[in-house]
Design an enzyme around this catalytic site. Structure first.
Site, PDB file in Angstrom:
ATOM      1  N   ARG A  92       0.849  -1.189   0.000  1.00  0.00           N
ATOM      2  CA  ARG A  92       0.000   0.000   0.000  1.00  0.00           C
ATOM      3  C   ARG A  92       0.884   1.238   0.000  1.00  0.00           C
ATOM      4  O   ARG A  92       1.715   1.406   0.883  1.00  0.00           O
ATOM      5  CB  ARG A  92      -0.849  -0.029   1.262  1.00  0.00           C
ATOM      6  CG  ARG A  92      -2.020   0.901   1.223  1.00  0.00           C
ATOM      7  CD  ARG A  92      -2.942   0.600   2.393  1.00  0.00           C
ATOM      8  NE  ARG A  92      -4.262   1.125   2.182  1.00  0.00           N
ATOM      9  CZ  ARG A  92      -5.360   0.609   2.722  1.00  0.00           C
ATOM     10  NH1 ARG A  92      -5.275  -0.462   3.470  1.00  0.00           N
ATOM     11  NH2 ARG A  92      -6.538   1.147   2.504  1.00  0.00           N
ATOM     12  N   ASP A 159      -0.762 -15.976  11.775  1.00  0.00           N
ATOM     13  CA  ASP A 159      -1.750 -15.651  12.812  1.00  0.00           C
ATOM     14  C   ASP A 159      -1.904 -16.825  13.787  1.00  0.00           C
ATOM     15  O   ASP A 159      -1.968 -16.642  15.002  1.00  0.00           O
ATOM     16  CB  ASP A 159      -3.098 -15.332  12.158  1.00  0.00           C
ATOM     17  CG  ASP A 159      -2.941 -14.331  11.026  1.00  0.00           C
ATOM     18  OD1 ASP A 159      -2.583 -13.176  11.302  1.00  0.00           O
ATOM     19  OD2 ASP A 159      -3.150 -14.711   9.854  1.00  0.00           O
ATOM     20  N   HIS A 187      -7.307 -13.305   6.280  1.00  0.00           N
ATOM     21  CA  HIS A 187      -6.046 -12.837   6.873  1.00  0.00           C
ATOM     22  C   HIS A 187      -6.067 -11.304   6.859  1.00  0.00           C
ATOM     23  O   HIS A 187      -5.511 -10.661   5.982  1.00  0.00           O
ATOM     24  CB  HIS A 187      -4.855 -13.370   6.076  1.00  0.00           C
ATOM     25  CG  HIS A 187      -3.544 -12.798   6.531  1.00  0.00           C
ATOM     26  ND1 HIS A 187      -3.038 -13.005   7.785  1.00  0.00           N
ATOM     27  CD2 HIS A 187      -2.644 -12.003   5.909  1.00  0.00           C
ATOM     28  CE1 HIS A 187      -1.890 -12.378   7.914  1.00  0.00           C
ATOM     29  NE2 HIS A 187      -1.625 -11.749   6.794  1.00  0.00           N
TER      30      HIS A 187
END
Lengths: 326, 326
Positions: A92, A159, A187
Site C-alpha cells: 500500500r 496468525d 487474513h
C-alpha cells in the site's frame, strides 16, 4: 537420494523472501533427506539484489540445495515447479485506497495464476503470502482453469502461530503443550482467532484462562500483532512470516500431528455455512499432501457472527475484483 | 527432554543477528531434540528493535524455544550461558583508520571477555563473528583468565563455505561431493583459501581444476566475496554469515564428518609454525565438543608464504591493541 523438489518463491529478494529462501535451502521445509531446487522470481528492478541473494545461497554450501534459478519472467519462474510460494505483492503506498490496492494486486496474481496454469507441475501446490492473501489466492486459482482450485491456498499460519505464542505466554506453558488452535476467516483485521477448542496439556483451555481474556485481550492482540511488530522494529514481520510459510508448506506436504490441526486459508466447500466462492481460513488436518477441513466443531453465537463478518469482508473484496475472475 | 542450552547472541537485532536467532530457535544449530534458551544482547539504542525480534520469535511458536531474555547489560546477557556468539561490533565509519577500528572494537571485546569470564557457564564456548574477528577473539580470551583460551574461537566458516560453493560451481558438482577444504589465517583479505588437499568425489581436486585457476581466480574471489555481495545487494552478507555461525557451532558441538574437516579460527598452538600468540584459521576436526587442529598437511612454498603473510597481519593487529591484553 530423492529427486529434488522445485520451489518457486516470488519476491525472493524482499524482506520475507530473504528470510525464507535460506530456511528452505537448509532443509527446514521438506526435511533433511529432500533436495530442493529454488526458482527465484523478482521484478526487473530487484534483479541485482536477487543476484546477491543467489550468491549468498551459494555461499552457504547447503548440501540439499541442488540448483538455483533466478528470473524476472514468470513463465520461467514457474516452469515445472512443485511448490509456488507467492510472497511478492504491491504494498500500500501513501494515500492509496484499499480498493486500488486490491485491484492492483489482483492483476499481479491473475498473471501468476495463468503462468502457474501453463508452466507448473500438474501437482503444484500454491501458497499465497502477499496481501490481500485470501483474495489473491482466489484470483490466482480462477486464472488456472487446468488445475484444481484446492491446489491454491493462502497463509493464515502466521496468525495461528502468533495465537499459540500468546496463549503459551498467558498460561505459562510451552507452545508444544497447546493443541487445536484455530484462525477463522480472512487474513486481515476481521480474522477470528479462536481458542474455544484449544487444549493446554490435554485439558480444556478455559480451565486456565477466561472468556473475557480471550475476547478483550487475546483476539485483538492477534488481529493487531502486525502493527505491534512494525511499531517496535520499524519494519514489518519478515522472519516470523517466513517461518509460517515453512510451517504451512511443511505440514501440507508432510502432514499435521495426530490429534491436532493447523489453520490454512482454502477454498470454502460450504463448511460452517461459508460461501463457496471465497478463500477462508479453516482448521485443517493434512495427510499425504492433502488437506481436509475439520468438521463438526461447535460454534457459539459470537463465533458465528465473527465468521460471518470475515466472510462478508471476503465477499466485498471479491466484488471489487469481479472482472478479473474469468 | 534434555535441559535447554543457553545461547547468547550479541548484536541480536542487527542484520546477521536477525538472520541467526530464528535459525537457532528452529533447531538448526543443535538438532531437533535440543531445547534452547536465547539470551539476546544489544546496545541501548537498539532495544526497541530487539523487542520486535523477541515478539517475532514468540510469533514463530518454535517448539524448542523455551525462553527468551533480552537485555543491554552484558552481566545479564552472558549469565549461565553455554554458547556466546559475539556478532555485534563497531562498523568502520567513513574516514576511520583501520587502527582506530581495531582499537574501538578491542575495548568492546575486552569488556565482553570479562563478562563471560565472570558470568558464563564454565564450559562456555565462544565464537566471535564481529570484525576484526580473530583479534577480537584474542582480546576476549585474554580478558577471561578463569577460562581456557581454547574456549574462544573466531569464525572463518563463511569463507570456508564460500570456497566450497565456488569449487562446486567450477567442478559442476554438489558441495556435498567436496571434502577437505581449508581456510588458513586471518578472516581478512590475507586469508588463504586452499584447495590443494581437497577431494572431489574422493578424487584429487587437481584432476578437475588447474593450479592457475586456484591462484588467479578462486583465491581472490573468496577473499573479495564480501565486497561482491555488497555490490549486488547494497548490504553486506547477513543470511550466509548467520548460516556459517550455525555450521561453526553445530560442528563444534556435535562433531565434524568422518574423513573431513572444517575451518575454524582458534588459538595457535604453534602448529604449522604459527606464532602461539594469535588466533589463526586452521583445518580442524571436532568430536565430543572439542576441536583438534589437523596435523601433517604438506604445504608448498607458496602456501607457507601466504600463511606467513596472514600471521604477520595478525601480529600487527595484536601490536595495535597490546595494551588491552592483560
Amino acid at each position: 537420494m530423492k529427486p529434488a523438489v522445485k520451489v518457486t518463491i516470488t519476491g525472493a529478494a524482499g524482506h520475507i523472501g530473504y528470510a525464507l529462501v535460506f530456511r528452505i535451502a537448509s532443509g527446514a521445509m521438506f526435511g533433511q533427506e529432500q533436495p530442493v531446487i529454488l526458482r527465484l522470481l523478482e521484478i526487473p528492478q530487484s534483479m541485482s539484489a536477487l543476484s546477491g541473494v543467489r550468491m549468498e545461497l551459494e555461499d552457504c554450501a547447503f548440501p540439499l540445495l541442488h540448483d538455483i534459478v533466478t528470473t524476472d519472467d514468470p513463465t520461467i519462474g514457474f516452469r515445472g515447479t512443485n511448490y509456488a510460494i507467492l510472497v511478492g505483492a504491491k504494498p500500500r503506498s501513501k494515500g492509496m485506497e484499499r480498493k486500488d490496492l486490491i485491484t492492483e494486486n489482483a492483476k499481479i496474481f491473475a498473471t501468476q495464476g495463468r503462468a502457474i496454469n501453463d508452466f507448473a507441475a500438474r501437482d503444484v501446490r500454491v501458497v499465497v503470502v502477499g496481501n490481500p492473501a485470501n483474495t489473491n489466492a482466489l484470483i490466482a486459482a480462477a486464472n488456472a482453469p487446468d488445475l484444481d482450485r484446492n491446489q491454491f491456498t493462502a497463509m493464515t499460519r502466521l496468525d495461528h502461530n502468533r495465537a499459540l505464542g500468546q496463549l503459551a505466554n498467558k498460561t505459562n506453558t510451552l507452545v508444544s503443550d497447546i493443541s487445536r488452535m484455530t484462525i477463522w476467516g480472512n487474513h486481515s483485521l476481521t480474522q477470528y482467532p479462536h481458542i474455544n477448542h484449544c487444549q493446554v496439556n490435554g485439558q480444556p483451555v478455559f480451565d486456565q484462562v477466561s472468556h473475557d481474556w480471550a475476547i478483550d485481550h487475546f483476539i485483538p492482540r492477534i488481529q493487531r500483532r502486525g502493527a505491534e511488530i512494525i511499531e517496535a522494529r520499524g519494519l514489518s514481520s519478515a522472519a516470523s512470516a517466513a517461518d509460517a510459510v515453512v510451517d504451512h508448506v511443511h505440514d501440507w506436504a508432510l502432514g499435521t500431528k495426530d490429534d491436532d490441526w493447523v489453520s490454512m486459508s482454502v477454498h470454502s466447500d460450504g463448511s460452517y455455512g461459508i460461501d463457496e466462492g471465497v478463500v477462508f481460513s479453516y482448521p485443517v488436518t493434512c495427510k499425504d499432501g492433502q488437506y481436509e477441513i475439520v468438521q463438526g466443531l461447535e460454534l457459539d453465537d459470537l463465533s458465528v457472527s465473527r465468521l460471518k463478518a470475515s466472510e462478508d469482508e471476503l465477499r466485498s473484496e471479491r466484488a471489487i475484483i469481479a472482472e478479473l475472475l474469468p
